[in-house]
Enzyme design. Structure first.
Site, PDB file in Angstrom:
ATOM      1  N   ARG A   1      -3.672   9.527   7.485  1.00 38.99           N
ATOM      2  CA  ARG A   1      -4.020   8.618   6.393  1.00 38.99           C
ATOM      3  C   ARG A   1      -5.133   7.650   6.777  1.00 38.99           C
ATOM      4  O   ARG A   1      -5.192   7.179   7.896  1.00 38.99           O
ATOM      5  CB  ARG A   1      -2.778   7.804   5.970  1.00 38.99           C
ATOM      6  CG  ARG A   1      -1.760   8.647   5.248  1.00 38.99           C
ATOM      7  CD  ARG A   1      -0.510   7.865   4.957  1.00 38.99           C
ATOM      8  NE  ARG A   1       0.244   7.545   6.161  1.00 38.99           N
ATOM      9  CZ  ARG A   1       1.433   6.932   6.148  1.00 38.99           C
ATOM     10  NH1 ARG A   1       1.987   6.580   5.011  1.00 38.99           N
ATOM     11  NH2 ARG A   1       2.049   6.686   7.275  1.00 38.99           N
TER      12      ARG A   1
ATOM     13  N   GLN B   1      11.182   2.898  -2.160  1.00 38.37           N
ATOM     14  CA  GLN B   1      10.248   1.868  -1.687  1.00 38.37           C
ATOM     15  C   GLN B   1       9.262   1.464  -2.778  1.00 38.37           C
ATOM     16  O   GLN B   1       8.957   0.281  -2.932  1.00 38.37           O
ATOM     17  CB  GLN B   1       9.469   2.379  -0.469  1.00 38.37           C
ATOM     18  CG  GLN B   1      10.285   2.344   0.809  1.00 38.37           C
ATOM     19  CD  GLN B   1       9.422   2.635   2.013  1.00 38.37           C
ATOM     20  OE1 GLN B   1       8.647   3.584   2.020  1.00 38.37           O
ATOM     21  NE2 GLN B   1       9.563   1.839   3.054  1.00 38.37           N
TER      22      GLN B   1
ATOM     23  N   GLU C   1      -0.537  12.170   0.438  1.00 38.97           N
ATOM     24  CA  GLU C   1       0.650  13.042   0.383  1.00 38.97           C
ATOM     25  C   GLU C   1       0.973  13.599   1.775  1.00 38.97           C
ATOM     26  O   GLU C   1       0.080  14.111   2.469  1.00 38.97           O
ATOM     27  CB  GLU C   1       0.339  14.184  -0.594  1.00 38.97           C
ATOM     28  CG  GLU C   1       1.487  15.052  -0.955  1.00 38.97           C
ATOM     29  CD  GLU C   1       2.528  14.358  -1.806  1.00 38.97           C
ATOM     30  OE1 GLU C   1       3.651  14.211  -1.302  1.00 38.97           O
ATOM     31  OE2 GLU C   1       2.236  13.975  -2.954  1.00 38.97           O
TER      32      GLU C   1
ATOM     33  N   LYS D   1      -0.142   0.502   9.278  1.00 39.58           N
ATOM     34  CA  LYS D   1      -0.768   0.036   8.035  1.00 39.58           C
ATOM     35  C   LYS D   1      -1.366  -1.346   8.244  1.00 39.58           C
ATOM     36  O   LYS D   1      -2.471  -1.635   7.806  1.00 39.58           O
ATOM     37  CB  LYS D   1       0.257  -0.013   6.894  1.00 39.58           C
ATOM     38  CG  LYS D   1       0.496   1.327   6.242  1.00 39.58           C
ATOM     39  CD  LYS D   1       1.315   1.208   4.963  1.00 39.58           C
ATOM     40  CE  LYS D   1       1.634   2.592   4.425  1.00 39.58           C
ATOM     41  NZ  LYS D   1       2.549   2.574   3.284  1.00 39.58           N
TER      42      LYS D   1
ATOM     43  N   CYS E   1      10.514   7.188  -0.105  1.00 42.81           N
ATOM     44  CA  CYS E   1       9.302   6.714  -0.801  1.00 42.81           C
ATOM     45  C   CYS E   1       9.581   6.201  -2.213  1.00 42.81           C
ATOM     46  O   CYS E   1       9.066   5.159  -2.617  1.00 42.81           O
ATOM     47  CB  CYS E   1       8.269   7.823  -0.848  1.00 42.81           C
ATOM     48  SG  CYS E   1       7.831   8.459   0.768  1.00 42.81           S
TER      49      CYS E   1
ATOM     50  N   LEU F   1       0.884  -1.164   0.000  1.00 46.08           N
ATOM     51  CA  LEU F   1       0.000   0.000   0.000  1.00 46.08           C
ATOM     52  C   LEU F   1       0.917   1.207   0.000  1.00 46.08           C
ATOM     53  O   LEU F   1       1.522   1.532   1.024  1.00 46.08           O
ATOM     54  CB  LEU F   1      -0.882   0.027   1.253  1.00 46.08           C
ATOM     55  CG  LEU F   1      -1.742  -1.201   1.548  1.00 46.08           C
ATOM     56  CD1 LEU F   1      -2.599  -0.946   2.776  1.00 46.08           C
ATOM     57  CD2 LEU F   1      -2.604  -1.558   0.348  1.00 46.08           C
ATOM     58  N   HIS F   2       1.067   1.829  -1.161  1.00 43.04           N
ATOM     59  CA  HIS F   2       2.045   2.918  -1.261  1.00 43.04           C
ATOM     60  C   HIS F   2       1.362   4.270  -1.165  1.00 43.04           C
ATOM     61  O   HIS F   2       0.523   4.617  -1.983  1.00 43.04           O
ATOM     62  CB  HIS F   2       2.823   2.821  -2.580  1.00 43.04           C
ATOM     63  CG  HIS F   2       3.991   3.752  -2.607  1.00 43.04           C
ATOM     64  ND1 HIS F   2       5.202   3.451  -2.013  1.00 43.04           N
ATOM     65  CD2 HIS F   2       4.127   5.000  -3.121  1.00 43.04           C
ATOM     66  CE1 HIS F   2       6.043   4.472  -2.176  1.00 43.04           C
ATOM     67  NE2 HIS F   2       5.411   5.419  -2.839  1.00 43.04           N
TER      68      HIS F   2
ATOM     69  N   ASP G   1      -0.258  11.911  11.449  1.00 48.70           N
ATOM     70  CA  ASP G   1      -0.605  10.944  10.398  1.00 48.70           C
ATOM     71  C   ASP G   1      -2.123  10.941  10.228  1.00 48.70           C
ATOM     72  O   ASP G   1      -2.844  10.525  11.127  1.00 48.70           O
ATOM     73  CB  ASP G   1      -0.105   9.544  10.776  1.00 48.70           C
ATOM     74  CG  ASP G   1      -0.126   8.589   9.591  1.00 48.70           C
ATOM     75  OD1 ASP G   1      -0.903   8.823   8.637  1.00 48.70           O
ATOM     76  OD2 ASP G   1       0.638   7.610   9.615  1.00 48.70           O
TER      77      ASP G   1
HETATM   78 ZN   LIG Z   1       8.053  10.556   0.617  1.00 50.40          ZN
END
Ligand SMILES: [Zn+2]
Length: 223
Positions: free
Chosen positions: A147, A88, A111, A173, A85, A68-69, A145
């Site tokens: 997300r 990865q 982002e 995650k 990133c 999961l990027h 965070d």
């Molecule tokens: Zn980054």
């Protein structure tokens, strides 16, 4: 996602076309330098985001190798060394191809750990003045965070995936996926060799955000 079937019945007794959650809208071949993927595009009706999952090979339903990027324009597209990133993302795509099958879900709207591009750049400016990545977000009055992984779980479910081997160093995650009903059979480390520009950032991720980064032990402390 539960649909409110009571209120979206139209006058003809049929369900209105209004939807919730992630809808699969397109499937296109995507040849890359790493291999031939299928780009499966989704529209997230809840947040309005356009999302894409890169699928390689014949994926099954259990123990699928998955990344999961979180979107990172500076790292993924510009080769920024502030974070790891870009490396990865590349490592995850290579790993999926080497495995013969797997999925890279590229999560837009993530982002700067969910604060947005401009806020991330502001946080990076503060980090250049000596704050760490956690302090910088807090100094801007923003969450460390923000997300959400609900759409990622929906996309995986749509692709028929019930359990994953998750390529991530981030325990949150894993927890988030489990919370959203996708089993995590294994967490596969995705360790990128640190460099001078990102070592402080990586140490902060380990020390303040519980990321599992044992390879940093081999890097000497100092400026
Ligand atoms: Zn980054």
């Amino acid at each position: 996602m539960t649909e409110n079937t009571g209120s979206n019945l139209g006058v003809l007794g049929k369900k209105s076309p209004r939807r919730s959650g992630a809808e699969r809208v397109v499937n296109a071949p995507l040849p890359t330098v790493y291999g031939k993927f299928q780009a499966v595009g989704y529209l997230d009706h809840d947040r309005g985001d356009e999302q894409v999952a890169l699928v390689y090979g014949e994926i099954g339903s259990e123990n699928v190798l998955v990344r999961l990027h979180s979107e990172c324009l500076t790292g993924d597209a510009f080769g920024s060394r502030h974070c790891e990133c870009g490396d990865q993302l590349e490592a995850a795509m290579r790993a999926v191809v080497a495995e013969g099958s797997g999925i890279v879900v590229y999560l837009r709207g993530h982002e700067g750990r969910g604060i947005g591009l401009l806020a991330k750049l502001r946080a990076m400016a503060l980090q250049a003045e000596g704050l760490d990545t956690v302090e910088a977000n807090l100094a801007l009055g923003l969450p460390v965070d923000a997300r959400d992984y609900g759409v990622a779980a929906e996309i995986l479910r749509d692709l028929g995936v019930r359990s994953v081997r998750l390529m991530s160093n981030n325990p949150r995650k894993r927890e988030a996926l489990v919370l959203h009903g996708v089993q995590v059979a294994e967490q596969v480390p995705l360790l990128i060799e640190p460099c001078e520009s990102n070592i402080t950032y990586l140490r902060t991720k380990r020390e303040r955000m519980d990321h599992h980064l044992p390879h940093l032990d081999a890097v000497a402390h100092g400026s």
